[in-house]
Design an enzyme around this catalytic site. Structure first.
Site, PDB file in Angstrom:
ATOM      1  N   LYS A 177       0.865  -1.193   0.000  1.00  0.00           N
ATOM      2  CA  LYS A 177       0.000   0.000   0.000  1.00  0.00           C
ATOM      3  C   LYS A 177       0.896   1.235   0.000  1.00  0.00           C
ATOM      4  O   LYS A 177       1.100   1.870   1.039  1.00  0.00           O
ATOM      5  CB  LYS A 177      -0.918  -0.009   1.209  1.00  0.00           C
TER       6      LYS A 177
HETATM    7  N1  PMP Z   1      -7.347  -2.613  -3.224  1.00  0.00           N
HETATM    8  C1  PMP Z   1      -6.878  -1.403  -2.945  1.00  0.00           C
HETATM    9  C2  PMP Z   1      -6.138  -0.661  -4.005  1.00  0.00           C
HETATM   10  C3  PMP Z   1      -7.074  -0.834  -1.681  1.00  0.00           C
HETATM   11  O1  PMP Z   1      -6.603   0.384  -1.393  1.00  0.00           O
HETATM   12  C4  PMP Z   1      -7.801  -1.560  -0.710  1.00  0.00           C
HETATM   13  C5  PMP Z   1      -8.066  -0.955   0.638  1.00  0.00           C
HETATM   14  N2  PMP Z   1      -7.054  -1.221   1.535  1.00  0.00           N
HETATM   15  C6  PMP Z   1      -8.262  -2.835  -1.039  1.00  0.00           C
HETATM   16  C7  PMP Z   1      -8.020  -3.329  -2.299  1.00  0.00           C
HETATM   17  C8  PMP Z   1      -8.967  -3.696  -0.036  1.00  0.00           C
HETATM   18  O2  PMP Z   1      -8.063  -4.173   0.914  1.00  0.00           O
HETATM   19  P1  PMP Z   1      -8.506  -4.542   2.384  1.00  0.00           P
HETATM   20  O3  PMP Z   1      -9.606  -5.509   2.284  1.00  0.00           O
HETATM   21  O4  PMP Z   1      -7.297  -5.136   2.989  1.00  0.00           O
HETATM   22  O5  PMP Z   1      -8.942  -3.280   3.035  1.00  0.00           O
END
Ligand code: PMP
Length: 312
Positions: free
Chosen positions: A158
């Site tokens: 991220k």
């Molecule tokens: N894809 C992206 C690009 C994101 O920013 C997120 C949010 N964190 C997700 C998918 C979903 O991830 P998570 O379920 O871990 O929040």
């Protein structure tokens, strides 16, 4: 009150939010050299308890993101969990909240690189409701932008800089009158939404893009694969998805910490299934919202209580 939140974890301790300031020369402000996590805490009013969903998984991924940026932050997952609980106890929220840990290259230096720079870790939390307003019936479009590639900026981390890609995607969709966008990767396969993973359901089988198709390895994605299989008897196939498979799906939903589970009822003016929330997504949402509020004993281990230790 200028901020709905009053504290931050900053330079190793909890401080009033106003004291958590950085210089305009901060490296990551210029070059996107940071990485973050996003967690939700859910208020359970019967128990008067705030539960953080899958906190350990979020911080494990956070550490992996820091590693991709050649960071060596001085905290373990357990310490980061401890700081977060401490922060939330200071805030004392009695409502749903969002938690934002961020690690960033903090040196006040000009020069594009990752090496020979200092790092900092901050955490703050804000009261939080919906991320997508039309959670029960969102309208999406295929973005004209492509998803960042693992060989460009790895979406598996991220990384703050790569969220310029997400922001382009989101605003493009918004300006065209849609709630969200679905993004294709460089191969033309479906990757995910602007900040959420995607699932489709066709003929009783769920499908979601595989981890090698330039997605974030979502914690909710992982959660739903398990819940679909174990609670609803629906298998999820992880394989590259074509754009038209989405258009012809019976059900489509986005999932992620921000969006929770957002039902997609229309994509580029094609009606999805019956044009309303389908049975699989409906059941999954019900299950999910019980689980995150700590109401399901079977999945209680995913919920970390903020305010006191659980007995038993
Ligand atoms: N894809 C992206 C690009 C994101 O920013 C997120 C949010 N964190 C997700 C998918 C979903 O991830 P998570 O379920 O871990 O929040």
């Amino acid at each position: 009150m200028p901020f709905p939140n009053r504290y931050a974890f900053f330079k190793g301790r909890i401080v009033p939010i106003k004291e958590a300031q950085v210089s305009i020369m901060t490296h990551s402000l210029h070059y996107g050299t940071g990485c973050f996590a996003g967690l939700r805490a859910y208020w359970n009013k019967e128990e008067e308890q705030l539960f953080i969903f899958r906190i350990k998984d979020h911080f494990c991924r956070f550490i992996n993101s820091t590693r991709l940026l050649y960071m060596n932050i001085p905290y373990t997952v357990e310490q980061l969990i401890g700081f977060t609980l401490d922060l939330l106890r200071h805030e004392g929220f009695r409502q749903d909240a969002y938690i934002r840990p961020l690690a960033f290259k903090s040196s006040p230096v000009i020069g594009v690189r990752l090496h020979d720079l200092e790092e900092e870790v901050v955490i703050f939390s804000i009261p939080f409701g919906r991320y997508v307003q039309n959670e029960e019936g969102a309208r999406a479009t295929f973005s004209s932008w492509r998803r960042v590639d693992d060989n460009v900026i790895p979406p598996r981390g991220k990384i703050t800089g790569s969220y310029a890609n997400s922001a382009l995607i989101k605003t493009d969709a918004y300006l065209k009158g849609f709630d969200e966008a679905i993004v294709l990767n460089q191969n033309g396969h479906v990757s995910e939404g602007s900040a959420e993973n995607i699932f489709i359901v066709r003929d009783g089988v769920a499908y979601t893009p595989p981890v090698y198709d330039n997605i974030l390895e979502g914690i909710n994605r992982r959660t739903h694969i398990q819940l679909l299989r174990d609670e609803l008897g629906v298998e999820t196939v992880e394989r590259p998805l074509d754009r038209t498979e989405v258009l012809l799906a019976d059900e489509v939903f986005f999932c992620g910490t921000g969006v929770q589970i957002a039902v997609v009822i229309e994509v580029d003016h094609y009606s999805i299934g019956a044009g309303r929330m389908g049975p699989v997504t409906g059941q999954l949402r019900q299950l999910f919202f019980d689980i995150v509020r700590g109401k399901s004993p079977k999945y209680r281990h995913w919920c970390t209580p903020v305010y006191r230790l659980e007995s038993g």
